[in-house]
Design a protein around this motif. Structure first.
Motif, PDB file in Angstrom:
ATOM      1  N   HIS A 107      36.807  60.212  33.775  1.00  0.00           N
ATOM      2  CA  HIS A 107      37.856  61.166  34.136  1.00  0.00           C
ATOM      3  C   HIS A 107      38.703  61.489  32.902  1.00  0.00           C
ATOM      4  O   HIS A 107      38.936  60.607  32.052  1.00  0.00           O
ATOM      5  CB  HIS A 107      38.739  60.581  35.244  1.00  0.00           C
ATOM      6  CG  HIS A 107      39.655  61.596  35.855  1.00  0.00           C
ATOM      7  ND1 HIS A 107      40.885  61.898  35.322  1.00  0.00           N
ATOM      8  CD2 HIS A 107      39.503  62.389  36.953  1.00  0.00           C
ATOM      9  CE1 HIS A 107      41.455  62.837  36.057  1.00  0.00           C
ATOM     10  NE2 HIS A 107      40.647  63.150  37.056  1.00  0.00           N
ATOM     11  N   ASP A 109      41.706  61.536  32.483  1.00  0.00           N
ATOM     12  CA  ASP A 109      42.852  60.624  32.347  1.00  0.00           C
ATOM     13  C   ASP A 109      42.584  59.513  31.341  1.00  0.00           C
ATOM     14  O   ASP A 109      43.513  59.006  30.710  1.00  0.00           O
ATOM     15  CB  ASP A 109      43.192  59.986  33.698  1.00  0.00           C
ATOM     16  CG  ASP A 109      43.977  60.903  34.614  1.00  0.00           C
ATOM     17  OD1 ASP A 109      44.197  62.080  34.232  1.00  0.00           O
ATOM     18  OD2 ASP A 109      44.359  60.463  35.714  1.00  0.00           O
ATOM     19  N   GLY A 113      43.425  63.473  28.490  1.00  0.00           N
ATOM     20  CA  GLY A 113      43.338  64.835  29.007  1.00  0.00           C
ATOM     21  C   GLY A 113      42.157  65.633  28.479  1.00  0.00           C
ATOM     22  O   GLY A 113      41.902  66.757  28.947  1.00  0.00           O
ATOM     23  N   THR A 130      40.586  56.004  39.059  1.00  0.00           N
ATOM     24  CA  THR A 130      41.495  56.010  37.919  1.00  0.00           C
ATOM     25  C   THR A 130      42.599  54.980  38.177  1.00  0.00           C
ATOM     26  O   THR A 130      42.687  54.400  39.262  1.00  0.00           O
ATOM     27  CB  THR A 130      42.136  57.391  37.690  1.00  0.00           C
ATOM     28  OG1 THR A 130      43.177  57.606  38.657  1.00  0.00           O
ATOM     29  CG2 THR A 130      41.104  58.519  37.784  1.00  0.00           C
ATOM     30  N   ASP A 132      45.499  55.703  38.695  1.00  0.00           N
ATOM     31  CA  ASP A 132      46.403  56.340  39.647  1.00  0.00           C
ATOM     32  C   ASP A 132      45.682  56.728  40.937  1.00  0.00           C
ATOM     33  O   ASP A 132      46.048  57.701  41.600  1.00  0.00           O
ATOM     34  CB  ASP A 132      47.036  57.590  39.011  1.00  0.00           C
ATOM     35  CG  ASP A 132      47.873  57.260  37.787  1.00  0.00           C
ATOM     36  OD1 ASP A 132      48.655  56.297  37.868  1.00  0.00           O
ATOM     37  OD2 ASP A 132      47.723  57.943  36.767  1.00  0.00           O
ATOM     38  N   LYS A 135      40.661  60.609  41.892  1.00  0.00           N
ATOM     39  CA  LYS A 135      40.932  61.988  41.511  1.00  0.00           C
ATOM     40  C   LYS A 135      39.611  62.736  41.341  1.00  0.00           C
ATOM     41  O   LYS A 135      38.603  62.136  40.941  1.00  0.00           O
ATOM     42  CB  LYS A 135      41.700  62.042  40.187  1.00  0.00           C
ATOM     43  CG  LYS A 135      43.101  61.449  40.233  1.00  0.00           C
ATOM     44  CD  LYS A 135      43.790  61.648  38.891  1.00  0.00           C
ATOM     45  CE  LYS A 135      45.207  61.113  38.902  1.00  0.00           C
ATOM     46  NZ  LYS A 135      45.887  61.351  37.601  1.00  0.00           N
TER      47      LYS A 135
END
Length: 363
Positions: A107, A109, A113, A130, A132, A135
């Motif tokens: 990802h 992340d 980015g 992730t 977080d 996603k």
């Protein structure tokens, strides 16, 4: 015919039995992808395996997109792997490091980015794990031809680092929809250059990476994992027999120590077959030990050896809950049930607290 308890030579490695521990991502490293002390005990407990194939281990930050997964590109990571490998060796085991580049499964992340790399500008289905939560995956960018020498150097550095850490060898992860698999299969490789189109072109990255690693640490300490059958993480091929037969033949020509295949059956737990087994085609093309993996129990594993389909069997989830799995398989003892909720959690629960056979009997 050999039994599961018989020894086998895998390149430079003398394995004491044919019950191998398959790679199992467990998420117990740090956020900086450094192995932790708890991993010493986890791998030591499982040293009765004929050969331990470690959890997938990142060759670079670019290639690693799983929370708390270990890497092997930095000196700090190498030093943290050393006591793990030493513990396995002191317990009489053998262990190789699985080298991982996830490609489009990383990802953004994890990359500040930036887009992940893949064979082509494609996007994996579903969602990424992730820090977080889950996603949606981001679209990958095609790996440029002039970046491939750098990628090969990343694999070479990781392989040399594994030997520096004391590992008995490495396994190149070329399966399960990750970077090399994204290049192999025509469902994800849309390139029109020397790395796309024909089967010969699509296996080029696999053979170049494998040759690079073999030249660096010895072909007798180099293995490869492939997953020849069924859709996985959105990756599939229209003619797997032709593709993976050619890949097996090319790897045989390099002379690698072993080839492991993850090929789920019609009712596979992770991924299902949409094509008759490709393993027989690959075994005919590969002149070396062939290890099969996916949903085996002791009876089916021994039958695969008896019928000459495989030289050893790699067990995954049964090793999570049964650190002494070989002994249980050899005498038919019942198996502990693993808990999915602790597969990727932090800490010792569901990691180093499963009882061994004799302890369970005493309780």
């Amino acid at each position: 015919m050999p039994s599961l308890s018989d020894p086998i030579r895998i390149g430079a490695i003398e394995a004491k039995n044919r019950v191998f521990m398959a790679p199992l991502t467990r998420g117990r490293a740090t956020r900086a992808h450094v192995p932790t002390p708890i991993m010493v005990e986890y791998y030591r407990q499982r040293a009765s395996a004929g050969l331990i194939l470690t959890e997938a281990t990142g060759i670079s930050q670019e290639g690693l997109g799983w929370p708390f997964a270990p890497g092997i590109w930095s000196d700090e990571q190498v030093e943290a792997w050393k006591p793990i490998v030493q513990a396995v060796h002191e317990a009489g085991g053998k262990i190789v490091c699985q080298l991982w580049h996830m490609g489009r499964i990383v990802h953004p992340d994890f990359l500040g980015g930036q887009k992940p790399v893949s064979a082509s500008a494609t996007t994996a289905p579903d969602a990424a794990h992730t820090y977080d939560g889950k996603k949606p995956y981001g679209e990958a960018r095609p790996l440029a031809i002039d970046e491939i020498p750098r990628l090969r150097a990343d694999y070479e550095r990781a392989a040399r680092n594994a030997i520096k850490a004391g590992f008995d060898g490495v396994q190149i992860h070329a399966a399960n929809g990750y970077l090399i698999d994204q290049f192999l299969r025509d469902g994800s490789n849309l390139r029109t250059d020397a790395y796309g189109g024909s089967v010969e072109n699509r296996i080029r990255l696999l053979t170049e990476v494998t040759q690079t690693v073999a030249d660096a640490i010895g072909k007798d300490r180099t293995g490869v994992r492939l997953s020849p059958n069924g859709v996985i993480q959105g990756v599939d091929d229209s003619n797997p027999d032709a593709l993976f037969g050619a890949a097996a033949a090319a790897l045989s020509k390099i002379g690698i120590a072993f080839l492991e295949l993850r090929e789920p059956g019609p009712n596979g737990t992770f991924g299902t077959a949409n094509h008759p087994p490709v393993a027989p085609t690959m075994k005919a093309a590969f002149n070396g030990p062939l290890i099969l993996n996916s949903d085996y129990d002791g009876v089916r594993a021994q039958a695969a050896l008896d019928e000459g389909h495989a030289d050893a069997i790699a067990f995954g989830r049964p090793f999570i809950a049964n650190p002494d799995l070989p002994a249980r398989l050899f005498d038919g003892s019942p198996l502990n049930k693993d808990e999915a909720k602790t597969w990727y959690s932090q800490g010792p629960e569901g990691y180093i607290d499963y009882p061994e056979r004799d302890a369970a009997k005493a309780a």
